[in-house]
Design an enzyme around this catalytic site. Structure first.
Site, PDB file in Angstrom:
ATOM      1  N   GLY A   1       0.860  -1.188   0.000  1.00 54.45           N
ATOM      2  CA  GLY A   1       0.000   0.000   0.000  1.00 54.45           C
ATOM      3  C   GLY A   1       0.884   1.221   0.000  1.00 54.45           C
ATOM      4  O   GLY A   1       1.228   1.775  -1.047  1.00 54.45           O
TER       5      GLY A   1
ATOM      6  N   ASP B   1       0.653  12.220  -8.034  1.00 57.24           N
ATOM      7  CA  ASP B   1       0.866  13.672  -7.894  1.00 57.24           C
ATOM      8  C   ASP B   1      -0.343  14.443  -8.423  1.00 57.24           C
ATOM      9  O   ASP B   1      -0.776  15.438  -7.842  1.00 57.24           O
ATOM     10  CB  ASP B   1       2.080  14.124  -8.732  1.00 57.24           C
TER      11      ASP B   1
ATOM     12  N   GLN C   1     -21.122  31.999  22.493  1.00 60.21           N
ATOM     13  CA  GLN C   1     -19.717  32.227  22.139  1.00 60.21           C
ATOM     14  C   GLN C   1     -18.940  30.969  21.779  1.00 60.21           C
ATOM     15  O   GLN C   1     -18.118  30.986  20.866  1.00 60.21           O
ATOM     16  CB  GLN C   1     -19.005  32.964  23.278  1.00 60.21           C
TER      17      GLN C   1
ATOM     18  N   GLN D   1     -20.333  17.942  16.783  1.00 54.59           N
ATOM     19  CA  GLN D   1     -20.389  18.561  18.112  1.00 54.59           C
ATOM     20  C   GLN D   1     -21.415  19.696  18.131  1.00 54.59           C
ATOM     21  O   GLN D   1     -22.165  19.850  19.109  1.00 54.59           O
ATOM     22  CB  GLN D   1     -18.990  19.082  18.495  1.00 54.59           C
TER      23      GLN D   1
ATOM     24  N   GLY E   1     -24.752  18.257  18.300  1.00 49.97           N
ATOM     25  CA  GLY E   1     -24.995  17.473  19.514  1.00 49.97           C
ATOM     26  C   GLY E   1     -25.536  16.094  19.169  1.00 49.97           C
ATOM     27  O   GLY E   1     -25.091  15.470  18.209  1.00 49.97           O
ATOM     28  N   GLY E   2     -26.529  15.650  19.935  1.00 52.56           N
ATOM     29  CA  GLY E   2     -27.102  14.315  19.721  1.00 52.56           C
ATOM     30  C   GLY E   2     -27.607  14.113  18.300  1.00 52.56           C
ATOM     31  O   GLY E   2     -27.462  13.033  17.722  1.00 52.56           O
TER      32      GLY E   2
ATOM     33  N   GLU F   1      -4.825   7.240  -1.642  1.00 53.47           N
ATOM     34  CA  GLU F   1      -3.897   7.983  -2.522  1.00 53.47           C
ATOM     35  C   GLU F   1      -2.704   8.500  -1.724  1.00 53.47           C
ATOM     36  O   GLU F   1      -2.206   9.608  -1.943  1.00 53.47           O
ATOM     37  CB  GLU F   1      -4.617   9.056  -3.336  1.00 53.47           C
ATOM     38  N   GLY F   2      -2.280   7.659  -0.806  1.00 52.51           N
ATOM     39  CA  GLY F   2      -1.150   8.006   0.060  1.00 52.51           C
ATOM     40  C   GLY F   2      -1.650   8.488   1.396  1.00 52.51           C
ATOM     41  O   GLY F   2      -2.389   9.472   1.499  1.00 52.51           O
ATOM     42  N   THR F   3      -1.256   7.769   2.462  1.00 55.98           N
ATOM     43  CA  THR F   3      -1.651   8.172   3.815  1.00 55.98           C
ATOM     44  C   THR F   3      -1.038   9.535   4.149  1.00 55.98           C
ATOM     45  O   THR F   3      -0.148  10.021   3.434  1.00 55.98           O
ATOM     46  CB  THR F   3      -1.115   7.149   4.837  1.00 55.98           C
TER      47      THR F   3
END
Ligand code: COS
Length: 415
Positions: free
Chosen positions: A156, A272, A311, A373, A376-377, A400-402
């Site tokens: 890989g 690339d 805020q 976040q 929320g739920g 495509e490359g880590t």
């Protein structure tokens, strides 16, 4: 109206380099008229055709075949193919914009497109012989799906460690391929695959690590070719990812790209180019997740006012918008570098492509997590798309490359 725009696109070769083009010593951040038009066109397609089916396809792991057929009306499947082979080229920033807009709604469709135009069609357009271009590019431009197959179970990140073998037939007319390729996007749908295997009779085979690596154009109809296991994935579930099994697969010698043993640089060059596409996909994922969070934050009230005016949520949204803006500039700058490399003798764009993918991938992951976040739920349920964007984002840090590979490429380019 849309068809008129498509016709306009088809007949007009967009020559301008868009974002960040140098104008008399200044940097221009404005999109060209053509780039804006392409963005509107693709957004319209994504919202009208992809959005209604995206959740169902994700849950049931259904590839977007009907959606691909509808997309062909727009003529954008041939953007990396020269006009004389039936393509309709656009500039590289426009390519990034198309992928970004697709991913903003449906990241699975975006990667299907990205692999078709970037890894498959562009590799043949750049490195193929005249005969190969004449035979394959019109078919890809007409919408036959393309794929690219480099990885194997033990190869890989270390692509040169591939063990898939190719051997010339006794009469010298075909290469006989044996082995199993893995993680092939569009694997089940593709008719034309740029595939890498090692020619065991090549003088460099065994002496150089990537010695003998050869690029082949393989058709799914070739004798000895079968599609193997389909992966059951965390995200981009509507994109089919399969193994390809080569059991004495017969590939005509005329389908070797640029001669035996010359495949590894072709594979690296394709990455690339296409890493910018994955960076654009990550950007679109981040944008989609952010827009969901923004809308929710303005609709949802807590403590007597929309949460968008609390805020802590304001800070999340501001940071998300800022991070996305930075990613967008890196993605478009990488696309511009690619354009410079191919059309203005600019240096290779490996570093810019890897930087863009590294940053945009992390952005997609971070923004989609923040989006959950904010909701929320509700963000944790399938009622809203943010959980899907979160699952889809993860792969942009892997394929495509880590992220680790991108750092290798960047570090090696530092002087
Ligand atoms: N363009 C053209 N040629 C390139 C190139 C590029 N971007 N990068 C390397 N090459 C050439 C080198 O010049 C060298 O050529 P020679 O045979 O003339 O020496 C050859 O390719 C081997 O290069 P290198 O020694 O750098 O190869 P490595 O084995 O060290 O591999 C990494 C380097 C890790 C960067 C490479 O294996 C890689 O990109 N791995 C990730 C693969 C990947 O992204 N897979 C996902 C596919 S999608 S499922």
């Amino acid at each position: 109206m849309l068809r008129e725009k498509v016709f306009f696109l088809g007949i007009k070769r967009i020559k301008k380099v868009g974002h960040l083009a140098q104008h008399g010593g200044t940097v221009n951040f404005a999109e060209t008229d053509e780039q804006q038009m392409i963005r509107e066109l693709v957004r319209d397609f994504a919202e009208s055709v992809l959005a209604p089916t995206v959740e169902h396809r994700d849950q049931q792991q259904i590839p977007p075949s009907a959606e691909w057929a509808a997309f062909l009306d727009y003529g954008l499947q041939g953007i990396t193919i020269p006009e004389k082979y039936g393509g309709s080229p656009v500039d590289d920033v426009s390519e990034a914009i198309i992928i970004e807009e697709l991913a903003r709604v449906d990241p699975s469709f975006a990667v299907m497109y990205c692999v078709h135009v970037g890894l498959c069609a562009m590799s043949i357009a750049l490195h193929g012989s005249d005969e190969q271009k004449e035979h394959y590019l019109p078919r890809l431009a007409a919408g036959e799906v393309g794929a690219y197959s480099l990885s194997e179970s033990g190869a890989g990140t270390d692509a040169a460690a591939m063990v898939c073998k190719a051997k010339l037939s006794e009469d010298g007319s075909h290469y006989i391929l044996n082995g199993e390729k893995m993680w092939v996007t569009n694997g089940a749908q593709a008719k034309i695959i740029v595939l890498f295997a090692k020619d065991v009779d090549h003088p460099d085979y065994g002496s150089k690590k990537h010695g003998g690596t050869t690029a082949f154009i393989v058709e799914s109809s070739f004798e000895g070719f079968t599609v193997g296991k389909k992966e059951d994935k965390l995200g981009i579930r509507s994109s089919d990812t399969c193994t390809l099994v080569l059991n004495n697969c017969r590939v005509p010698v005329g389908n070797v790209i640029k001669g035996a043993g010359n495949g590894f640089p072709i594979a690296m060059n394709a990455l690339d180019n296409s890493r910018i596409g994955i960076a654009a996909q990550a950007l679109g994922i981040a944008q989609g997740a952010y827009e969901s969070a923004l809308q929710y934050a303005h609709e949802r009230e807590a403590f007597g006012k929309p949460i968008a005016y609390h805020q802590m949520i304001m800070a999340y949204l501001a940071d998300m918008a800022t991070q996305i803006d930075a990613a967008r500039m890196m993605v478009y700058r990488a696309a511009w570098s690619k354009e410079q490399h191919y059309h203005a003798d600019g240096p290779r764009h490996s570093k810019e492509a890897s930087m863009a993918k590294l940053f945009a991938g992390d952005t997609a992951m971070w923004v989609s997590e923040r989006a959950i976040q904010v909701l929320g739920g509700y963000g944790y349920t399938k009622e809203f798309p943010v959980e899907r964007f979160f699952r889809d984002a993860k792969i942009t840090q892997i394929y495509e490359g880590t992220q680790e590979v991108q750092r290798i490429v960047i570090a090696r380019a530092l002087k």
